[in-house]
Write an enzyme that holds these catalytic residues in place. Sequence first.
Site, PDB file in Angstrom:
ATOM      1  N   THR A  59       0.831  -1.208   0.000  1.00  0.00           N
ATOM      2  CA  THR A  59       0.000   0.000   0.000  1.00  0.00           C
ATOM      3  C   THR A  59       0.862   1.252   0.000  1.00  0.00           C
ATOM      4  O   THR A  59       0.543   2.234  -0.687  1.00  0.00           O
ATOM      5  CB  THR A  59      -0.964   0.002   1.197  1.00  0.00           C
ATOM      6  OG1 THR A  59      -1.708  -1.215   1.186  1.00  0.00           O
ATOM      7  CG2 THR A  59      -1.913   1.174   1.144  1.00  0.00           C
ATOM      8  N   CYS A  60       1.954   1.230   0.731  1.00  0.00           N
ATOM      9  CA  CYS A  60       2.847   2.396   0.755  1.00  0.00           C
ATOM     10  C   CYS A  60       3.424   2.643  -0.634  1.00  0.00           C
ATOM     11  O   CYS A  60       3.441   3.777  -1.118  1.00  0.00           O
ATOM     12  CB  CYS A  60       3.967   2.190   1.767  1.00  0.00           C
ATOM     13  SG  CYS A  60       3.399   1.961   3.468  1.00  0.00           S
ATOM     14  N   ALA A  61       3.885   1.563  -1.274  1.00  0.00           N
ATOM     15  CA  ALA A  61       4.436   1.679  -2.620  1.00  0.00           C
ATOM     16  C   ALA A  61       3.391   2.223  -3.584  1.00  0.00           C
ATOM     17  O   ALA A  61       3.676   3.084  -4.420  1.00  0.00           O
ATOM     18  CB  ALA A  61       4.953   0.319  -3.086  1.00  0.00           C
TER      19      ALA A  61
END
Length: 168
Positions: A59-61
């Site tokens: 999700t961060c990526a």
Amino acid sequence: MASITLGGNPATTVGELPNSGNKAPGFTLTKSDLSNSSLEDYKGSKVVLNIFPSVDTGTCAKSIREFNKEAAGLENTKVLCISKDLPFAQARFCGAEGIENVEMLSDYKTGQFGKDYGVEFADSAFETLHSRAVVVLDKEGTVKYTEQVSETADEPNYQAALEALNNA
């Protein structure tokens, strides 16, 4: 203290995001080249703070990729992607992904940003990392929009952040 979840399990942060209408807390963070960057460096530009736990999670990526795509068309706007990842990991990620329209900044040295912005996890498996949040600032550094994502695995509301930018 914000009550959020991490993988469906309860978690809390050390504080709350800055209030809309207030000046954003100052910060000094580390760039990929190990130089320092402060909030003052972005005065005169609209700023999106894309805050997250680690570039090494899906999700961060995805949030970095999405803001990178959107930032390409934004005038007088800086998108700062902030985590406690080492600058080397941030640079590796951006190089591998072709990320060029956002700036990666690390809070690894002191963790003060996470405390001042209320995003540091106070507990859970991610204790001391940053929770997922977005803060939009106008050209004078005034907070115009905040989002503390309630489930860490969920993406932020990109559209709401972009709308706030248009109104900043």
